[in-house]
Each structure stands twice: as C-alpha cells, then as structure tokens.
Design a protein around this motif. Structure first.
Motif, PDB file in Angstrom:
ATOM      1  N   ALA A 140     -18.896  -4.591 -20.430  1.00  0.00           N
ATOM      2  CA  ALA A 140     -19.127  -3.762 -21.608  1.00  0.00           C
ATOM      3  C   ALA A 140     -18.445  -2.404 -21.482  1.00  0.00           C
ATOM      4  N   ARG A 141     -18.213  -1.972 -20.236  1.00  0.00           N
ATOM      5  CA  ARG A 141     -17.608  -0.662 -20.031  1.00  0.00           C
ATOM      6  C   ARG A 141     -16.084  -0.688 -19.960  1.00  0.00           C
ATOM      7  N   THR A 142     -15.516  -1.812 -19.527  1.00  0.00           N
ATOM      8  CA  THR A 142     -14.076  -1.826 -19.284  1.00  0.00           C
ATOM      9  C   THR A 142     -13.277  -1.943 -20.572  1.00  0.00           C
ATOM     10  N   THR A 143     -12.106  -1.352 -20.560  1.00  0.00           N
ATOM     11  CA  THR A 143     -11.166  -1.482 -21.681  1.00  0.00           C
ATOM     12  C   THR A 143      -9.874  -2.158 -21.226  1.00  0.00           C
ATOM     13  N   GLU A 144      -9.838  -2.626 -19.979  1.00  0.00           N
ATOM     14  CA  GLU A 144      -8.656  -3.274 -19.422  1.00  0.00           C
ATOM     15  C   GLU A 144      -8.797  -4.788 -19.541  1.00  0.00           C
ATOM     16  N   LEU A 149     -11.205 -10.055 -18.011  1.00  0.00           N
ATOM     17  CA  LEU A 149     -11.122 -11.496 -17.760  1.00  0.00           C
ATOM     18  C   LEU A 149     -11.574 -11.844 -16.348  1.00  0.00           C
ATOM     19  N   HIS A 150     -11.221 -11.002 -15.387  1.00  0.00           N
ATOM     20  CA  HIS A 150     -11.645 -11.237 -14.008  1.00  0.00           C
ATOM     21  C   HIS A 150     -13.174 -11.221 -13.914  1.00  0.00           C
ATOM     22  N   ARG A 183      -7.363 -17.232 -23.707  1.00  0.00           N
ATOM     23  CA  ARG A 183      -8.455 -16.253 -23.585  1.00  0.00           C
ATOM     24  C   ARG A 183      -7.880 -14.873 -23.341  1.00  0.00           C
ATOM     25  N   LEU A 184      -6.792 -14.822 -22.564  1.00  0.00           N
ATOM     26  CA  LEU A 184      -6.128 -13.539 -22.306  1.00  0.00           C
ATOM     27  C   LEU A 184      -5.670 -12.908 -23.614  1.00  0.00           C
ATOM     28  N   MET A 185      -5.025 -13.691 -24.469  1.00  0.00           N
ATOM     29  CA  MET A 185      -4.539 -13.155 -25.745  1.00  0.00           C
ATOM     30  C   MET A 185      -5.692 -12.772 -26.652  1.00  0.00           C
ATOM     31  N   PHE A 186      -6.754 -13.589 -26.656  1.00  0.00           N
ATOM     32  CA  PHE A 186      -7.907 -13.271 -27.489  1.00  0.00           C
ATOM     33  C   PHE A 186      -8.590 -11.995 -27.009  1.00  0.00           C
ATOM     34  N   LEU A 191     -10.743  -6.591 -27.623  1.00  0.00           N
ATOM     35  CA  LEU A 191     -10.920  -5.285 -27.003  1.00  0.00           C
ATOM     36  C   LEU A 191     -10.307  -4.184 -27.859  1.00  0.00           C
ATOM     37  N   GLU A 192      -9.181  -4.478 -28.480  1.00  0.00           N
ATOM     38  CA  GLU A 192      -8.566  -3.504 -29.383  1.00  0.00           C
ATOM     39  C   GLU A 192      -9.467  -3.216 -30.584  1.00  0.00           C
ATOM     40  N   GLN A 193     -10.194  -4.239 -31.037  1.00  0.00           N
ATOM     41  CA  GLN A 193     -11.058  -4.086 -32.210  1.00  0.00           C
ATOM     42  C   GLN A 193     -12.415  -3.493 -31.864  1.00  0.00           C
ATOM     43  N   GLY A 194     -12.728  -3.373 -30.577  1.00  0.00           N
ATOM     44  CA  GLY A 194     -14.004  -2.816 -30.169  1.00  0.00           C
ATOM     45  C   GLY A 194     -15.180  -3.732 -30.462  1.00  0.00           C
ATOM     46  N   ASP A 195     -14.952  -5.033 -30.441  1.00  0.00           N
ATOM     47  CA  ASP A 195     -15.999  -6.019 -30.723  1.00  0.00           C
ATOM     48  C   ASP A 195     -17.060  -5.986 -29.618  1.00  0.00           C
TER      49      ASP A 195
END
Length: 246
Positions: A140-144, A149-150, A183-186, A191-195
């Motif tokens: 929930a905290r990461t933006t990377e 994914l990891h 999943r990487l592309m999704f 993450l860009e949309q802040g979902d």
C-alpha cells in the motif's frame, strides 16, 4: 490479480510460492542447468527478456561458461514453468500471449486458486499470516512497480504455503509465470491511477484466512483475479507490441 515466487531479494524475481522452481528440477537436470534456469528466470521476471524475445543457446552458454547441454536442460525447466516456448528445429523464445490467451489463463486462475486457498487454510501458520499483514501494508505504501510485484508474489505465495497438493500448486505456478509480464503492465496502470481497491482486497484476504473462512477467502481471491482480467481487457494495447522473432 495485480498479483506469483526463489529466495532472491531482487525485485521481479521469484520468492517462495506459486512461481518458485520445483526442487525436483535440480535432481532431474543437474546443478548447472538449474543455475542457468534460475538466472534466465530472474531476467524474464524482471522484464530484461520481454515476451517474444529469442533466447540463443550459444549466447547463454557463453554467458554462463557452460556447454549447450546444460543450457538445453535449463530451457526445458523454463518450458515446464511456462516461461519459455521451445520450437523444434527453430529455437527458444520467451513465452508471449495475446489478450484471448491471457484471459483464458485468468479464468483458469479464478477457478483453481480458490481451491488451492481452501487446501491451504488448515495449514497456514500465524507467522505466515503476520508476514502477509506486513506485506499488504508495504504494498500500500510503495509506488515502484517492480517492488510492488515482488511483494505481491511473496504475499500470495505465502497464502498457499499451508496446502499439500499434487496438482493444484503446479497449475497455479504455471499460470502465475505465464501471466507475470501482463501483471507487470497492469501494475503500471493501476499504480499510476492510484487505485486502492487492490490493497483493500489484500487486507480482506488476510482477514478471511485468519478466521479460517475458506469460502470467503476464495471469494476474495476470485474477485481479485477477475478484476485484473477485466482491467487487462480494457487495455488491448498492452498486448500489441512484441519483439521481432529472429
């Protein structure tokens, strides 16, 4: 499932769980083949070898200081993982799928992963659940993207550690590997949309597992996977680009 895991700490590599290499691979193909397979798996899951990339045996052999025989063994390991396609008299390529194929994989996951969760519930430890709580908050905290994914692969891998199955874990392992790139592309999109729905679902899953409510855990997992499938279907452009096969 913005979702699938070897013990490496490098983002994008596998961690214990549905993407982990089988312990029987080493016995079947030998140490060198396993070492090469682990290295190629890391490169594929990190996106360094994208779908459709050709894997040339002579280049891999030179990179690892080995002959082509263990390289062929490594490629067979990766083929069984669903990460590589071997074409007779032609060569090896990183597995690549179109939208229809990817949707089929996700539908299989929707049906199978709740069964694996149900088998896992009785054997899950409090330590695994505590770690899942930590991972949910870290995600929930990461933006990377690669970091997310990891963590996600470790999270879902832990949810299955209580299961002792013969077939289900193999199916899930292959489905996770085969859908990793998508999943990487999704993940980049959401993450860009802040979902935040993904994070809510992770917390709901841990809660259901703590309560040993296999039915609720299965419903959460199925919804989690289905939502990703539907989101991917809204972005067909994610499946339009591919490296040249030469």
């Amino acid at each position: 499932m913005t979702d699938v895991p070897s013990s490496s700490t490098r983002a994008g590599t596998a961690t214990p769980g549905p993407g982990a290499p089988h312990h029987t691979d080493k016995a079947r193909y030998g140490d060198t083949s396993q070492r090469i397979a682990d290295g190629l798996r890391t490169a594929i899951l990190a996106g360094e070898l994208p779908p459709g990339s050709r894997i040339r045996q002579e280049e891999v052999a030179a990179q690892y200081g080995a002959s082509r025989i263990p390289v062929r063994g490594a490629l067979r390991i990766l083929e069984s993982d669903g990460l590589v396609k071997l074409v007779a008299n032609s060569g090896a390529w990183v597995s690549q799928f179109d939208l229809g194929e990817c949707e089929e994989f996700y539908r299989i996951r929707e049906a199978v992963e709740p069964l694996l969760l149900s088998a896992s519930v009785p054997g899950l430890t409090s330590q695994a659940l505590d770690r899942m709580d930590e991972l949910a908050e870290e995600m929930a905290r990461t933006t990377e993207v690669e970091r997310f994914l990891h963590l996600d692969r470790e999270f879902h891998g832990l949810s299955y550690t209580g299961a002792k199955t013969v077939v289900l874990d193999e199916i899930v392992r292959r489905m996770w590997n085969m859908t990793h790139h998508y999943r990487l592309m999704f993940a980049q999109v959401f993450l860009e949309q802040g979902d935040t729905v993904v994070h809510d679902e992770h917390r709901m899953l841990v809660r259901a597992l703590r309560e040993q409510d296999a039915d609720q855990a299965g419903l959460v997992a199925c919804s989690h996977i289905r939502r990703t499938r539907r989101q991917l279907a809204r972005h067909p452009e994610l499946f339009s680009s591919s490296p040249a096969r030469n």
